[in-house]
Structure formats: structure tokens, C-alpha cells
Design a protein around this motif. Structure first.
Motif, PDB file in Angstrom:
ATOM      1  N   ASN A 147       0.794  -1.233   0.000  1.00 47.97           N
ATOM      2  CA  ASN A 147       0.000   0.000   0.000  1.00 47.97           C
ATOM      3  C   ASN A 147       0.824   1.280   0.000  1.00 47.97           C
ATOM      4  N   GLN A 148       2.008   1.263   0.586  1.00 46.32           N
ATOM      5  CA  GLN A 148       2.835   2.458   0.649  1.00 46.32           C
ATOM      6  C   GLN A 148       3.885   2.515  -0.462  1.00 46.32           C
TER       7      GLN A 148
ATOM      8  N   ASP B 221       0.421  -4.134  -9.861  1.00 47.92           N
ATOM      9  CA  ASP B 221       1.425  -3.555 -10.755  1.00 47.92           C
ATOM     10  C   ASP B 221       2.732  -4.340 -10.678  1.00 47.92           C
ATOM     11  N   PHE B 222       3.119  -4.713  -9.465  1.00 42.84           N
ATOM     12  CA  PHE B 222       4.349  -5.483  -9.285  1.00 42.84           C
ATOM     13  C   PHE B 222       4.268  -6.815 -10.016  1.00 42.84           C
TER      14      PHE B 222
ATOM     15  N   LYS C  79      12.472  -8.073 -15.556  1.00 45.41           N
ATOM     16  CA  LYS C  79      13.672  -7.343 -15.992  1.00 45.41           C
ATOM     17  C   LYS C  79      13.536  -5.830 -15.809  1.00 45.41           C
ATOM     18  N   ARG C  80      12.310  -5.351 -15.812  1.00 42.36           N
ATOM     19  CA  ARG C  80      12.094  -3.902 -15.668  1.00 42.36           C
ATOM     20  C   ARG C  80      12.527  -3.393 -14.298  1.00 42.36           C
ATOM     21  N   TRP C  81      12.509  -4.236 -13.270  1.00 44.16           N
ATOM     22  CA  TRP C  81      12.902  -3.779 -11.936  1.00 44.16           C
ATOM     23  C   TRP C  81      14.392  -3.482 -11.840  1.00 44.16           C
TER      24      TRP C  81
END
Length: 77
Positions: free
Chosen positions: A59-60, A66-67, A73-75
Motif C-alpha cells: 500500500n505504501q 502492478d508489481f 527485468k524492468r525492476w
């Protein structure tokens, strides 16, 4: 993608996910509470390893949907 996924714990702290791609390390902590809190797992892990990126999922931070729907690979970008 040659990305390894790990779990880490040490000194009474834990980190939910550690992504490793070459020399890059992404530390991920997942929190289900709505209140803001510190991230002791990421903090302790970063004392011992050269973290490229730190992520908070929940939540924060990054919303769970979305995760989960983002290519891993985008992370690293």
C-alpha cells in the motif's frame, strides 16, 4: 532472463525477494499493512550487499497488481 530469485534472512531480519542479474541486485520488501513503517530487512541486507535498487511492494509503495504484472527485468532499470 538469467535472473535469480532468492529469499534472505539474517540478524532477526528478512527480505522477501532478492533479484540478481549479473552484478545488479534488487532488494524487495512486501508489506501488507496500510501504515507507513521502516524497512528493516532492506536496511540490514544493504549493509552486507551492494544493492542496485530497493523496492517496497504494498500500500505504501508499488501496488501488488502492478508489481506482479510488470516484467521482472524492468525492476533492474
Amino acid at each position: 532472463e538469467n535472473i535469480n530469485v532468492y529469499y534472505w534472512s539474517g540478524r532477526n531480519r528478512e527480505l522477501d525477494f532478492v533479484l540478481v542479474h549479473g552484478d545488479d541486485i534488487v532488494a524487495i520488501e512486501v508489506k501488507s499493512t496500510a501504515r507507513k513503517q521502516n524497512l528493516p530487512g532492506i536496511t540490514e541486507f544493504a549493509k552486507h550487499f551492494p544493492v542496485t535498487r530497493k523496492l517496497l511492494v504494498g500500500n505504501q509503495g508499488i501496488l501488488l497488481n502492478d508489481f506482479l504484472s510488470t516484467p521482472i527485468k524492468r525492476w533492474f532499470q
